[in-house]
Design an enzyme around this catalytic site. Structure first.
Site, PDB file in Angstrom:
ATOM      1  N   LYS A  99     -13.742 154.875  84.909  1.00  0.00           N
ATOM      2  CA  LYS A  99     -14.695 155.725  85.622  1.00  0.00           C
ATOM      3  C   LYS A  99     -14.950 157.012  84.847  1.00  0.00           C
ATOM      4  O   LYS A  99     -16.075 157.516  84.801  1.00  0.00           O
ATOM      5  CB  LYS A  99     -14.174 156.052  87.024  1.00  0.00           C
ATOM      6  CG  LYS A  99     -14.303 154.901  88.018  1.00  0.00           C
ATOM      7  CD  LYS A  99     -15.754 154.656  88.414  1.00  0.00           C
ATOM      8  CE  LYS A  99     -15.860 153.662  89.574  1.00  0.00           C
ATOM      9  NZ  LYS A  99     -17.252 153.214  89.810  1.00  0.00           N
ATOM     10  N   TYR A 114      -8.537 151.942  86.120  1.00  0.00           N
ATOM     11  CA  TYR A 114      -9.805 152.166  86.839  1.00  0.00           C
ATOM     12  C   TYR A 114     -10.298 153.596  86.591  1.00  0.00           C
ATOM     13  O   TYR A 114     -11.459 153.831  86.257  1.00  0.00           O
ATOM     14  CB  TYR A 114      -9.556 151.913  88.320  1.00  0.00           C
ATOM     15  CG  TYR A 114     -10.647 152.325  89.275  1.00  0.00           C
ATOM     16  CD1 TYR A 114     -11.762 151.527  89.477  1.00  0.00           C
ATOM     17  CD2 TYR A 114     -10.547 153.519  90.013  1.00  0.00           C
ATOM     18  CE1 TYR A 114     -12.759 151.889  90.386  1.00  0.00           C
ATOM     19  CE2 TYR A 114     -11.533 153.893  90.916  1.00  0.00           C
ATOM     20  CZ  TYR A 114     -12.644 153.070  91.103  1.00  0.00           C
ATOM     21  OH  TYR A 114     -13.622 153.440  91.999  1.00  0.00           O
TER      22      TYR A 114
HETATM   23  N1  LIG Z   1     -14.375 152.836  98.225  1.00  0.00           N
HETATM   24  C1  LIG Z   1     -13.997 153.944  97.623  1.00  0.00           C
HETATM   25  O1  LIG Z   1     -13.076 154.622  98.060  1.00  0.00           O
HETATM   26  C2  LIG Z   1     -14.675 154.427  96.394  1.00  0.00           C
HETATM   27  C3  LIG Z   1     -14.418 155.707  95.963  1.00  0.00           C
HETATM   28  C4  LIG Z   1     -15.064 156.192  94.825  1.00  0.00           C
HETATM   29  C5  LIG Z   1     -15.934 155.370  94.146  1.00  0.00           C
HETATM   30  N2  LIG Z   1     -16.184 154.106  94.579  1.00  0.00           N
HETATM   31  C6  LIG Z   1     -17.113 153.295  93.820  1.00  0.00           C
HETATM   32  O2  LIG Z   1     -18.224 152.939  94.616  1.00  0.00           O
HETATM   33  C7  LIG Z   1     -18.744 151.693  94.185  1.00  0.00           C
HETATM   34  C8  LIG Z   1     -18.899 150.773  95.366  1.00  0.00           C
HETATM   35  O3  LIG Z   1     -17.643 150.531  95.957  1.00  0.00           O
HETATM   36  P1  LIG Z   1     -17.439 149.978  97.430  1.00  0.00           P
HETATM   37  O4  LIG Z   1     -16.480 150.863  98.075  1.00  0.00           O
HETATM   38  O5  LIG Z   1     -18.731 149.734  98.060  1.00  0.00           O
HETATM   39  O6  LIG Z   1     -16.660 148.633  97.148  1.00  0.00           O
HETATM   40  P2  LIG Z   1     -17.123 147.116  97.169  1.00  0.00           P
HETATM   41  O7  LIG Z   1     -17.791 146.823  98.458  1.00  0.00           O
HETATM   42  O8  LIG Z   1     -15.933 146.336  96.802  1.00  0.00           O
HETATM   43  O9  LIG Z   1     -18.182 147.039  96.013  1.00  0.00           O
HETATM   44  C9  LIG Z   1     -17.877 146.752  94.667  1.00  0.00           C
HETATM   45  C10 LIG Z   1     -18.986 145.937  94.112  1.00  0.00           C
HETATM   46  O10 LIG Z   1     -18.748 145.614  92.749  1.00  0.00           O
HETATM   47  C11 LIG Z   1     -19.062 144.263  92.549  1.00  0.00           C
HETATM   48  N3  LIG Z   1     -18.428 143.680  91.409  1.00  0.00           N
HETATM   49  C12 LIG Z   1     -17.128 143.687  91.072  1.00  0.00           C
HETATM   50  N4  LIG Z   1     -16.949 143.021  89.923  1.00  0.00           N
HETATM   51  C13 LIG Z   1     -18.158 142.593  89.527  1.00  0.00           C
HETATM   52  C14 LIG Z   1     -18.624 141.850  88.410  1.00  0.00           C
HETATM   53  N5  LIG Z   1     -17.835 141.429  87.454  1.00  0.00           N
HETATM   54  N6  LIG Z   1     -19.956 141.596  88.334  1.00  0.00           N
HETATM   55  C15 LIG Z   1     -20.804 142.033  89.285  1.00  0.00           C
HETATM   56  N7  LIG Z   1     -20.423 142.739  90.345  1.00  0.00           N
HETATM   57  C16 LIG Z   1     -19.101 142.999  90.464  1.00  0.00           C
HETATM   58  C17 LIG Z   1     -18.622 143.614  93.839  1.00  0.00           C
HETATM   59  O11 LIG Z   1     -19.194 142.338  93.950  1.00  0.00           O
HETATM   60  P3  LIG Z   1     -18.412 141.132  94.699  1.00  0.00           P
HETATM   61  O12 LIG Z   1     -18.791 141.222  96.118  1.00  0.00           O
HETATM   62  O13 LIG Z   1     -18.964 139.906  94.034  1.00  0.00           O
HETATM   63  O14 LIG Z   1     -16.948 141.322  94.434  1.00  0.00           O
HETATM   64  C18 LIG Z   1     -19.161 144.612  94.831  1.00  0.00           C
HETATM   65  O15 LIG Z   1     -20.538 144.406  95.043  1.00  0.00           O
HETATM   66  C19 LIG Z   1     -17.801 151.206  93.107  1.00  0.00           C
HETATM   67  O16 LIG Z   1     -18.312 151.569  91.854  1.00  0.00           O
HETATM   68  C20 LIG Z   1     -16.542 151.984  93.370  1.00  0.00           C
HETATM   69  O17 LIG Z   1     -15.779 152.114  92.203  1.00  0.00           O
HETATM   70  C21 LIG Z   1     -15.578 153.626  95.705  1.00  0.00           C
END
Ligand SMILES: NC(=O)c1ccc[n+]([C@@H]2O[C@H](COP(=O)([O-])OP(=O)(O)OC[C@H]3O[C@@H](n4cnc5c(N)ncnc54)[C@H](OP(=O)(O)O)[C@@H]3O)[C@@H](O)[C@H]2O)c1
Ligand SMILES: Cc1cc2nc3c(=O)[nH]c(=O)nc-3n(C[C@H](O)[C@H](O)[C@H](O)COP(=O)(O)OP(=O)(O)OC[C@H]3O[C@@H](n4cnc5c(N)ncnc54)[C@H](O)[C@@H]3O)c2cc1C
Lengths: 498, 253
Positions: free
Chosen positions: B163, B159
């Site tokens: 990123k 991951y």
């Molecule tokens: N949470 C953290 O600690 C954190 C920290 C740093 C960065 N981020 C980044 O922030 C962003 C949002 O994360 P979040 O925390 O809000 O998590 P999240 O709610 O799990 O969001 C991830 C999103 O990615 C989508 N996704 C995954 N695989 C996909 C695919 N093949 N095609 C289309 N959509 C897909 C998911 O859709 P589904 O609902 O269909 O699975 C969901 O909408 C991500 O890029 C994550 O890497 C998160």
């Protein structure tokens, strides 16, 4: 966003455009029209292809009134012929793009002045009509449209001859209509007689906002021109401390008695040759006008002003257009640009004015240009800005966190007081408040729709505020025009060393 | 239209069910955002999120089904978004999947898939929207990167590597778009309490989706290009970046 978006376009072609505040920016195809025929041809072509179109003058509106993303911008600043000037009556007919600057260079030595001038003379006559601009004399002389006798307007439905008698609803929809009724091709304007090119000016300081308002109410009627500069960074009991300048055109008798001070106005007393004293050659990567710098400037400006001085002889340019002395001073605000928040509230709503000036001070919004004046009665323009009351104009650098929310709060206060904000300066108004601020919006929309049912005329301002109402016409995905694929993406890979 | 203070009126959320993404959309809706497309792979979940946004007062919300790994679907999204929204001011890329970092679970295919969801797909989307936005001379691309890509750790290195690739791509794209009227904002959150991190031990400096949303709105106003959430992580990672590997390896969290 882009360094070049506000510079005049040398030629036809796609480019980025912005207003004087340098934001917002968008891309359009610019067509330079040198006369009415070229402008009408551009309009016919856009009507045929279904493209959006808007007129543009010298781009001195602050926001996005004279640009349309993905559409056609007809730049009339090259249509500058003076068609007729009657030295006896002071009636002038000129093409749309003639600037007040050029007009004054011809008319002042002949003893005629423009009836209304904004704080810069680098505006076109059509731009002045489209915004129905006001000057320091609104309380006496009204706004620009009052002095316009007729104009020729190229609309989507054909070219019209428009006056207050003929097509009067089109006249008043165009005055303040921000270019959305059609392209103004030429217009006829009544000038005002002057005996000299000198001004007699009284200056005084006011200790705070209430003192300033009281002085204005008490003695504005005695002056043709009146304005107050406000130090909006002053705090506590100094909130709203200000410098009032009020004046008149000097009569020849007054000037002859002025001795040496009169010499520079020449033997005829009407010499006029304003020059730029300096220019800002490029946009610095950061804003130079920091809060500290602005506070220091404001302090010095206030202290430098005399407590009271009467009868000072000044030039037209020093009195009306001091900022024009520095070319492209808007670059000082850096790449993020700036906006001007200008509103009017009716007489009786002084509390709103106090509240906003107080908030500018407590939030320490760094503005070195904050101007207060009193407006006289409104004219019949559907979207004309001036209305009887107080108007405050505040230059504000963009990029301050929380600015959007702060100004939204001001919008609420202004609307609640029965006031409005000036579209020629706007880049960010809350769209929901437009109808409250401009109660005759629907009347104006009817005129526009009658002239242009297909809604060829549109601008970014129109789209942002739904001025003409949202159009549910599906927009095609924008594609770079063939051959210019590299241009929009700015820097191409070949230009950087690998 | 994006207004002078940087606030967009229309936007596409790629990763339409992302908790962080939706928090940003809601926050922007208190300013000017009123027309939204939620794009993602699960139609029912998208529709549910769309309904929530509608009932919270956003005028126009619609959904678009696209897997971020499907280039054809992304191209369809661009055309559809422009038609529905009358011009797109903002693209928010929030797709992401932690995947796995267990060698026994990893295969060439699995690695490629994690890279696709976290880097390849988002990069393709950024590129497609960038081109269309450059033609309109305005637009904002907001990319959810992560501190995981700044210094890659053993615990989530696939991951993190993806990123890192996305982040570098976005920096380069931002340079390429200089002078086009289109801006890129790169968001580097640390640990955010969402379903993505649920069940994992909370790292220091944890924040909520709302904190990320506030930081993004602020960056759109100020024009900041790289946003650390919380802001202190910028300093923390300036240090972590140069920490010798044996020390870095022993850090908790
Ligand atoms: N949470 C953290 O600690 C954190 C920290 C740093 C960065 N981020 C980044 O922030 C962003 C949002 O994360 P979040 O925390 O809000 O998590 P999240 O709610 O799990 O969001 C991830 C999103 O990615 C989508 N996704 C995954 N695989 C996909 C695919 N093949 N095609 C289309 N959509 C897909 C998911 O859709 P589904 O609902 O269909 O699975 C969901 O909408 C991500 O890029 C994550 O890497 C998160
Ligand atoms: C330093 C400074 C001080 C100012 N002070 C004042 C002031 O004191 N009072 C005041 O009222 N305003 C003031 N303004 C604002 C300015 O007067 C108006 O914005 C004016 O409209 C600018 O004219 P322009 O030719 O630059 O027009 P642009 O900014 O190019 O266009 C303004 C509007 O006019 C329309 N337009 C232009 N040409 C045509 C045409 N041929 N046909 C149809 N529509 C057209 C455009 O579509 C647009 O809606 C000031 C601006 C600056 C920069």
């Amino acid at each position: 966003m882009s360094a070049a978006a506000n510079e005049p376009s040398p030629s036809d072609g796609e480019r980025l455009l912005s207003g004087w505040g340098r934001a917002p920016v968008s891309r359009a195809r610019v067509v330079k029209a040198h006369d009415g025929l070229e402008a009408t041809a551009a309009l016919a072509a856009a009507s045929a292809t279904g493209e959006r179109l808007i007129g543009r003058g010298l781009g001195r509106s602050y926001g996005d009134a004279a640009q349309v993303s993905g559409g056609v911008v007809v730049d009339l600043s090259g249509a500058t012929r003076l068609l007729c000037f009657d030295g006896a009556s002071g009636v002038v007919t000129a093409e749309a793009g003639l600037s007040i600057d050029t007009l004054l260079r011809t008319s002042v030595p002949e003893g005629w002045f423009v009836p209304v001038t904004p704080g810069t003379r680098q505006v076109t006559l059509a731009g002045a009509l489209a915004a129905d601009v006001h000057g320091k004399n609104h309380h006496v002389d009204g706004s620009f449209a009052a002095w316009v006798e007729r104009f020729k307007l190229a609309t989507a439905a054909g070219t019209l001859e428009v006056s207050k008698e003929r097509e009067s609803d089109v006249f008043w929809a165009t005055a303040g209509g921000m270019g959305l009724t059609g392209l103004v091709l030429d217009l006829t304007l009544q000038l005002i007689p002057i005996e000299s090119s000198a001004m007699v000016v009284d200056t005084e300081r006011a200790a705070d906002l209430d003192d300033c308002m009281a002085r204005m109410e008490e003695r504005d009627a005695e002056y043709r021109y009146s304005v107050a500069w406000i130090d909006c960074l002053a705090r506590g009991r100094h909130v709203g401390r200000s410098v009032l300048t009020r004046g008149e055109h000097a009569t020849s008798a007054r000037l002859e008695g002025a001795g040496r001070a009169a010499a520079r106005f020449g033997p005829g007393l009407r010499a006029y040759d304003p020059r730029e004293l300096a220019s800002v050659p490029l946009t610095p990567p950061v804003r130079l006008l920091s809060r500290k710098a602005v506070a220091a400037f404001n302090e010095a400006w206030f202290r430098k002003a005399p407590k009271e001085r009467r009868g000072e002889i000044q030039s037209i340019q020093a009195f009306f257009h001091p900022l024009d002395g520095v070319r492209e001073w808007n670059r000082l605000y850096g790449p993020r640009g700036f906006t001007q928040y200008q509103f009017v509230v009716p007489s009786g709503a002084e509390e709103t004015l106090r509240s906003i000036v107080g908030s500018l001070s407590s939030n320490q919004v760094p503005s070195f240009l904050t101007v207060l004046k009193r407006f006289g009665a409104a004219d019949p323009g559907h979207l004309s800005f001036p209305a009887k009351g107080w108007t405050l104009a505040v230059d504000i650098p963009l990029g301050l966190p929380g600015l959007s929310e702060l100004l939204d709060g001001f919008d609420e206060e202004v609307a609640a007081a029965g006031g409005r904000i000036y579209l020629a300066k706007d880049g960010r108004l809350r769209p929901e408040l437009l109808g409250t601020m401009y109660p005759r919006l629907d009347e104006w929309r009817e005129v526009c729709d009658r002239l242009d049912p297909a809604r060829t005329f549109s601008s970014d301002l129109d789209r942002r505020l739904s001025l003409r109402r949202p159009l549910r016409r599906p927009l095609r995905r924008p594609r770079t025009s063939p051959g210019s694929r590299r241009t929009p993406l700015g820097r191409s890979p070949g230009e950087v060393a690998p | 239209m994006i207004d002078a203070t940087g606030m967009p009126q229309s936007g596409v959320l790629l990763g339409g069910t992302s908790e962080i993404g939706l928090a940003i959309i809601r926050r922007l809706a208190t300013r000017r955002l009123g027309r939204v497309v939620l794009a993602g792979r699960d139609p029912a979940a998208l529709e549910q999120r769309a309904n929530e946004l509608r009932s919270s007062g956003i005028d126009q919300v619609s959904t678009f089904v696209a897997d971020v790994r499907d280039a054809g679907a992304l191209d369809g999204l661009v055309s559809e978004a422009w038609a529905r929204l009358d011009g797109v001011d903002l693209l928010l890329v929030a797709t992401g999947d932690l995947g796995t970092a267990e060698l026994s679970e990893l295969s060439a295919g699995r690695v490629a898939s994690i890279f696709e969801v976290n880097a390849g797909g988002p990069a393709a989307a950024l590129l497609a929207f960038a081109e269309a936005m450059a033609a309109q001379g305005s637009g904002r691309l907001v990319v959810l990167s992560s501190v995981a890509g700044v210094r890659v750790r053993r615990a989530n290195f696939v991951y993190g590597a993806a990123k890192a690739g996305l982040d570098a791509f976005a920096v380069g794209l931002s340079e390429a778009l200089e002078g086009s009227g289109v801006g890129v904002t790169i968001v580097r959150p640390g640990y955010v309490r969402t379903r993505m991190t649920a069940g994992r031990s909370q790292a220091p400096f944890a924040v909520d989706p709302g904190d990320v949303a506030n930081a993004v709105v602020r960056a759109l106003e100020t024009g900041e290009k790289i946003v650390w959430v919380p802001a202190i992580l910028r300093l923390v990672f300036a240090g972590l970046r140069v920490l010798p590997r044996p020390v870095f390896r022993r850090l908790p969290g």
